[in-house]
Design an enzyme around this catalytic site. Structure first.
Site: not given
Ligand code: EPU
Length: 355
Positions: A165, A240, A338
């Protein structure tokens, strides 16, 4: 050049909050960009570059300068080079449209970045990434106007200093460059490589095409409220709202020892661990659909802060601060926002606005 005055910025962002820009110019060419910057210089106005507005929080007081709304368009020219294809995309091109065009040609490299709102020019700035890919892997060079010299330059991927990022555009050289186009390179020999567990599960035992991955990623994003479908309430967000914090293995161990179940994490190399900010937020007492006035948390993903309708930037920031405070209190981990802030991050609302 048409200069618009007192333009409300909320409608130009996906979060939909914030005040007006004193001046706004829709930039449709490199020449137009130079002209607009010269106008700002003549009036000693600060300049802000606006792309798709999908990662932006505008303060209630707006912006007392010139907003350059990047709308430089152009058709894609795919340049075949032995085993690779290079393509230059204009900054104002819709990002998802670009991803679709590459997938339609069977090229692998950005298919996991399907459905991300915004424009091409914004992607190198925060090194957009999702589902195991980030643009740093395919970007060869970025063309930009250097505001210190008023010359157009071509920066190689190495010069862009990409990390999670992050790039020079949002860190060491913040405010110095205006991106006008991005050149990507796709290796024709590369097959789709799925690195994200959710996608691996979905295509177990199969070799999907880039186009199939493109569709699957859009579906997954939709399920998480991260696909902007007009009219859907969870869409009034900036994606995010917090970065996934990278912590030392000692901090991870401390959190794991205190947790009831398994703590989700990714190996971040060099003895570091990337935590899931969404999990931290939930453990700190928030839940999907949480509401605080007109600000809230998406009903499909805890990491997205949403404008529930008519929210002020002040309300969004109040919720942000509450989330940061409670996560800090519970885990001694500092969440970092972010989206970019346009305005004063401490005082985002005008004294008159309701908090
Ligand atoms: N989780 C929760 N609650 C939720 C959603 C997720 O506890 O409502 C936990 C779960 O354990 C899950 C983990 O968080 O396994 C990861 O969740 P997710 O796979 O949805 O990914 P994220 O880490 O929340 C990141 C990026 C997203 C990107 C997704 C998929 C960042 C800050 N965010 O989200 O990017 O789409 O991975 O790769 O790195 C963005 O930057 O705007 C964005 C949407």
């Amino acid at each position: 050049m048409t200069i618009e005055e007192n333009v409300l910025l909320g409608p130009l962002t996906t979060l939909g909050v914030g005040g007006a820009a004193k001046y706004l110019v829709r930039v449709r060419s490199e020449g137009g960009l130079v002209e607009a910057v010269e106008f700002a210089r003549a009036k000693a106005l600060p300049v802000f570059v606006l792309g798709g507005g999908s990662n932006l929080l505008v303060g209630d007081n707006g912006f007392h300068g010139l907003v350059l709304r990047m709308e430089i368009a152009g058709s894609l020219a795919f340049d075949e080079k032995n085993d690779a294809v290079e393509v230059e995309a204009a900054a104002g091109m819709d990002w998802d449209g670009f991803v679709l065009a590459t997938c339609e040609r069977g090229l692998s490299g950005v298919e996991c970045l399907a459905g991300i709102p915004g424009m091409v020019g914004g992607t190198p700035v925060q090194n957009v990434g999702a589902y195991g890919q980030e643009v740093a892997e395919t970007i060869v060079s970025v063309r930009a106007l250097d505001l210190t010299t008023m010359q157009f330059v071509s920066l190689s991927a190495a010069e862009c200093g990409f990390a999670y990022r992050r790039s020079i555009f949002n860190s060491t050289a913040r405010g110095r460059y205006v991106v006008t186009s991005v050149t990507f390179r796709f290796d024709r020999r590369l097959r789709v490589e799925l690195r994200y567990a959710e996608l691996q599960r979905r295509f177990e035992g199969q070799s999907p095409t880039p186009m199939e991955v493109y569709q699957a990623v859009r579906e997954i994003r939709h399920g998480k409220g991260m696909l902007l479908v007009p009219g859907e309430a969870d869409c009034r967000s900036a994606g995010s709202f917090f970065k996934n914090p990278v912590v030392s293995s000692a901090v991870f161990q401390r959190i794991s020892d205190a947790a009831e179940g398994a703590v989700p994490y990714w190996d971040a190399g060099e003895g570091k661990v990337k935590l899931a900010a969404a999990w931290l937020v939930e453990q700190a007492g928030f839940h999907k659909g949480f509401a605080m006035g007109r600000a809230g948390i998406s009903s499909s993903h805890t990491l997205a802060v949403v404008n529930r309708g008519g929210a002020t930037a002040g309300e969004i920031v109040a919720l942000r601060d509450e989330i940061v405070r409670r996560v800090e209190e519970r885990f001694s981990v500092q969440l970092e926002q972010e989206p970019v802030i346009l305005g004063d991050s401490r005082r985002l609302s005008s004294p008159a606005s309701s908090l």
